[in-house]
Design a protein around this motif. Sequence first.
Motif, PDB file in Angstrom:
ATOM      1  N   SER A 137       1.112  -1.320   0.125  1.00 55.10           N
ATOM      2  CA  SER A 137      -0.134  -0.016  -0.109  1.00 55.10           C
ATOM      3  C   SER A 137       1.094   1.030   0.036  1.00 55.10           C
ATOM      4  CB  SER A 137      -1.013  -0.119   1.099  1.00 55.10           C
ATOM      5  OG  SER A 137      -0.012   0.128   2.518  1.00 55.10           O
ATOM      6  N   ALA A 138       0.293   2.229  -0.317  1.00 53.72           N
ATOM      7  CA  ALA A 138       1.159   3.520  -0.384  1.00 53.72           C
ATOM      8  C   ALA A 138       1.544   3.995   1.104  1.00 53.72           C
ATOM      9  CB  ALA A 138       0.249   4.741  -1.171  1.00 53.72           C
ATOM     10  N   PRO A 139       2.927   4.299   1.163  1.00 56.22           N
ATOM     11  CA  PRO A 139       3.310   5.128   2.381  1.00 56.22           C
ATOM     12  C   PRO A 139       2.958   6.411   2.612  1.00 56.22           C
ATOM     13  CG  PRO A 139       5.232   5.013   1.036  1.00 56.22           C
ATOM     14  CD  PRO A 139       3.922   4.317   0.276  1.00 56.22           C
ATOM     15  N   GLU A 140       3.318   7.004   3.621  1.00 58.79           N
ATOM     16  CA  GLU A 140       2.990   8.631   3.661  1.00 58.79           C
ATOM     17  C   GLU A 140       4.087   9.150   2.604  1.00 58.79           C
ATOM     18  OE1 GLU A 140       3.159  10.406   7.503  1.00 58.79           O
ATOM     19  OE2 GLU A 140       2.204   8.817   8.477  1.00 58.79           O
ATOM     20  N   SER A 141       3.930  10.073   1.929  1.00 59.02           N
ATOM     21  CA  SER A 141       4.682  10.886   1.046  1.00 59.02           C
ATOM     22  C   SER A 141       4.141  12.187   0.736  1.00 59.02           C
ATOM     23  CB  SER A 141       4.688   9.986  -0.124  1.00 59.02           C
ATOM     24  OG  SER A 141       3.718  10.029  -0.893  1.00 59.02           O
ATOM     25  N   GLY A 142       5.086  12.895   0.282  1.00 60.25           N
ATOM     26  CA  GLY A 142       4.702  14.277  -0.286  1.00 60.25           C
ATOM     27  C   GLY A 142       3.490  14.359  -1.071  1.00 60.25           C
ATOM     28  N   ALA A 143       3.597  13.353  -2.144  1.00 61.22           N
ATOM     29  CA  ALA A 143       2.636  13.257  -3.144  1.00 61.22           C
ATOM     30  C   ALA A 143       1.122  13.020  -2.541  1.00 61.22           C
ATOM     31  CB  ALA A 143       3.020  12.237  -4.373  1.00 61.22           C
ATOM     32  N   LEU A 144       1.168  12.031  -1.498  1.00 58.56           N
ATOM     33  CA  LEU A 144       0.141  11.638  -0.875  1.00 58.56           C
ATOM     34  C   LEU A 144      -0.379  12.898  -0.062  1.00 58.56           C
ATOM     35  CD1 LEU A 144      -0.625   8.141   0.664  1.00 58.56           C
ATOM     36  CD2 LEU A 144      -1.190  10.173   1.848  1.00 58.56           C
ATOM     37  N   ALA A 145       0.305  13.299   0.676  1.00 58.90           N
ATOM     38  CA  ALA A 145      -0.014  14.548   1.521  1.00 58.90           C
ATOM     39  C   ALA A 145      -0.581  15.692   0.586  1.00 58.90           C
ATOM     40  CB  ALA A 145       1.230  14.860   2.387  1.00 58.90           C
ATOM     41  N   ARG A 146       0.001  15.791  -0.468  1.00 63.51           N
ATOM     42  CA  ARG A 146      -0.629  16.967  -1.293  1.00 63.51           C
ATOM     43  C   ARG A 146      -1.901  16.655  -1.692  1.00 63.51           C
ATOM     44  NH1 ARG A 146      -0.400  22.283  -3.126  1.00 63.51           N
ATOM     45  NH2 ARG A 146      -1.323  22.310  -5.444  1.00 63.51           N
ATOM     46  N   SER A 147      -2.056  15.224  -2.336  1.00 57.74           N
ATOM     47  CA  SER A 147      -3.511  14.919  -2.566  1.00 57.74           C
ATOM     48  C   SER A 147      -4.362  14.826  -1.993  1.00 57.74           C
ATOM     49  CB  SER A 147      -3.169  13.595  -3.399  1.00 57.74           C
ATOM     50  OG  SER A 147      -2.424  13.538  -4.354  1.00 57.74           O
ATOM     51  N   ALA A 148      -4.040  14.638  -0.336  1.00 61.24           N
ATOM     52  CA  ALA A 148      -4.793  14.723   0.714  1.00 61.24           C
ATOM     53  C   ALA A 148      -5.601  16.028   1.298  1.00 61.24           C
ATOM     54  CB  ALA A 148      -4.484  13.774   1.809  1.00 61.24           C
ATOM     55  N   SER A 149      -4.658  17.024   0.761  1.00 61.88           N
ATOM     56  CA  SER A 149      -5.050  18.511   1.147  1.00 61.88           C
ATOM     57  C   SER A 149      -5.017  18.784   2.533  1.00 61.88           C
ATOM     58  CB  SER A 149      -6.195  18.844   0.442  1.00 61.88           C
ATOM     59  OG  SER A 149      -6.359  20.247   0.215  1.00 61.88           O
ATOM     60  N   GLY A 150      -4.477  18.095   3.471  1.00 60.02           N
ATOM     61  CA  GLY A 150      -4.536  18.289   4.981  1.00 60.02           C
ATOM     62  C   GLY A 150      -5.252  17.227   5.460  1.00 60.02           C
ATOM     63  N   ALA A 151      -5.820  16.273   4.674  1.00 58.13           N
ATOM     64  CA  ALA A 151      -6.684  15.253   5.455  1.00 58.13           C
ATOM     65  C   ALA A 151      -5.870  14.043   6.026  1.00 58.13           C
ATOM     66  CB  ALA A 151      -7.689  14.361   4.319  1.00 58.13           C
ATOM     67  N   LEU A 152      -4.499  13.875   5.583  1.00 59.61           N
ATOM     68  CA  LEU A 152      -3.599  13.104   6.223  1.00 59.61           C
ATOM     69  C   LEU A 152      -3.397  13.216   7.639  1.00 59.61           C
ATOM     70  CD1 LEU A 152      -1.454  10.804   5.938  1.00 59.61           C
ATOM     71  CD2 LEU A 152       0.005  12.401   5.295  1.00 59.61           C
ATOM     72  N   GLU A 153      -3.413  14.434   7.942  1.00 58.83           N
ATOM     73  CA  GLU A 153      -3.413  14.894   9.642  1.00 58.83           C
ATOM     74  C   GLU A 153      -4.753  14.738  10.451  1.00 58.83           C
ATOM     75  OE1 GLU A 153      -0.226  15.286   9.975  1.00 58.83           O
ATOM     76  OE2 GLU A 153       0.256  15.338   7.884  1.00 58.83           O
ATOM     77  N   MET A 154      -5.895  14.437   9.539  1.00 56.87           N
ATOM     78  CA  MET A 154      -7.187  14.359  10.036  1.00 56.87           C
ATOM     79  C   MET A 154      -7.853  13.052  10.212  1.00 56.87           C
ATOM     80  SD  MET A 154      -8.707  17.562   7.927  1.00 56.87           S
ATOM     81  CE  MET A 154      -7.931  18.908   7.547  1.00 56.87           C
ATOM     82  N   VAL A 155      -7.626  12.091   9.383  1.00 58.59           N
ATOM     83  CA  VAL A 155      -8.331  10.716   9.432  1.00 58.59           C
ATOM     84  C   VAL A 155      -7.348   9.626   9.941  1.00 58.59           C
ATOM     85  CG1 VAL A 155      -9.253   9.108   7.924  1.00 58.59           C
ATOM     86  CG2 VAL A 155      -9.586  11.600   7.458  1.00 58.59           C
ATOM     87  N   PRO A 156      -7.588   9.193  10.999  1.00 63.80           N
ATOM     88  CA  PRO A 156      -6.603   7.929  11.683  1.00 63.80           C
ATOM     89  C   PRO A 156      -6.511   7.202  10.526  1.00 63.80           C
ATOM     90  CG  PRO A 156      -8.415   8.511  13.292  1.00 63.80           C
ATOM     91  CD  PRO A 156      -8.703   9.468  11.992  1.00 63.80           C
ATOM     92  N   TRP A 157      -5.385   6.693  10.207  1.00 64.55           N
ATOM     93  CA  TRP A 157      -5.093   5.809   9.374  1.00 64.55           C
ATOM     94  C   TRP A 157      -4.179   4.425  10.033  1.00 64.55           C
ATOM     95  CZ3 TRP A 157      -1.006   7.010   4.653  1.00 64.55           C
ATOM     96  CH2 TRP A 157      -0.881   6.125   3.823  1.00 64.55           C
ATOM     97  N   VAL A 158      -4.841   3.385   9.965  1.00 67.41           N
ATOM     98  CA  VAL A 158      -4.459   2.282  10.543  1.00 67.41           C
ATOM     99  C   VAL A 158      -3.973   1.187   9.723  1.00 67.41           C
ATOM    100  CG1 VAL A 158      -5.231   0.131  11.844  1.00 67.41           C
ATOM    101  CG2 VAL A 158      -6.375   2.540  12.364  1.00 67.41           C
ATOM    102  N   ARG A 159      -2.742   0.737   9.982  1.00 65.87           N
ATOM    103  CA  ARG A 159      -1.905  -0.257   8.794  1.00 65.87           C
ATOM    104  C   ARG A 159      -1.848  -1.395   9.705  1.00 65.87           C
ATOM    105  NH1 ARG A 159       0.405   4.660   9.017  1.00 65.87           N
ATOM    106  NH2 ARG A 159       0.917   5.964   6.994  1.00 65.87           N
TER     107      ARG A 159
END
Length: 250
Positions: A137-159
């Motif tokens: 699965s995709a790890p945390e990255s700049g491209a992912l954070a940019r696409s999430a537009s801030g939501a990476l910090e808002m939605v709990p992500w369980v691996r």
Amino acid sequence: MARRGHRPSQASPNRPRFWGRHAVLAALANPERTVRRMWGTREALSALDLPPVLPITYAEAADLGRLVPADAPHQGMVIEVDPLEDLWLADVLETGADTTRPIMVLDQVTDPHNVGAILRSAAAFDALAMVTQDRHSAPESGALARSASGALEMVPWVRVVNLSRALEEMAEAGYWRVGLTGATETTLDAALGTTKTALVLGAEGEGMRHNTMQHCDVLARLPISPRVESLNVSNAAAIALYAVAAQRTA
């Protein structure tokens, strides 16, 4: 580059760099996020209230462009961060025990732009969490954070190590597990139950794995036109989240 603090070293493989105003400001505002260093133009950073202990390097826009992938829209600010701490699924399920907020489950979705867009939709429709495997699965990255537009910090992500076992835990916690696929006649509106929902989506192109399908309570499709074979996984996720939200409202 002018500096406030020490000169930054090369990017660490364990510390992603985020860029763009929404991703950077959300990371700075997240108390669970450790920001190690920052680069930015004086114009972009002048209005920000930045922690005095944060090492900052002031730079021209062209210099920032060399810190991120080619043509990345950095908007005058770049940060290097530690990945967020791992979360336990059991803890997340406990926090959602008294709510009907849905859970997004991604089966080997690897495109960071898709995962980021799904996180953004999950935040918009108040999802409880997103669950993925810790591998494939995709790890945390700049491209992912940019696409999430801030939501990476808002939605709990369980691996999780085992996605099938995670789906079993969700069932034990009262979640109705709906797998999205085109290979069924059951539409999503007919498949949604009256309890809490876990929406399960498969990888781009290949869809859900067979074992993942076996751990869903029902398989459902979006009622799209036969002129279109399928939707991008992030578009499908947004539509499914809206359907769940509309049902909850009704």
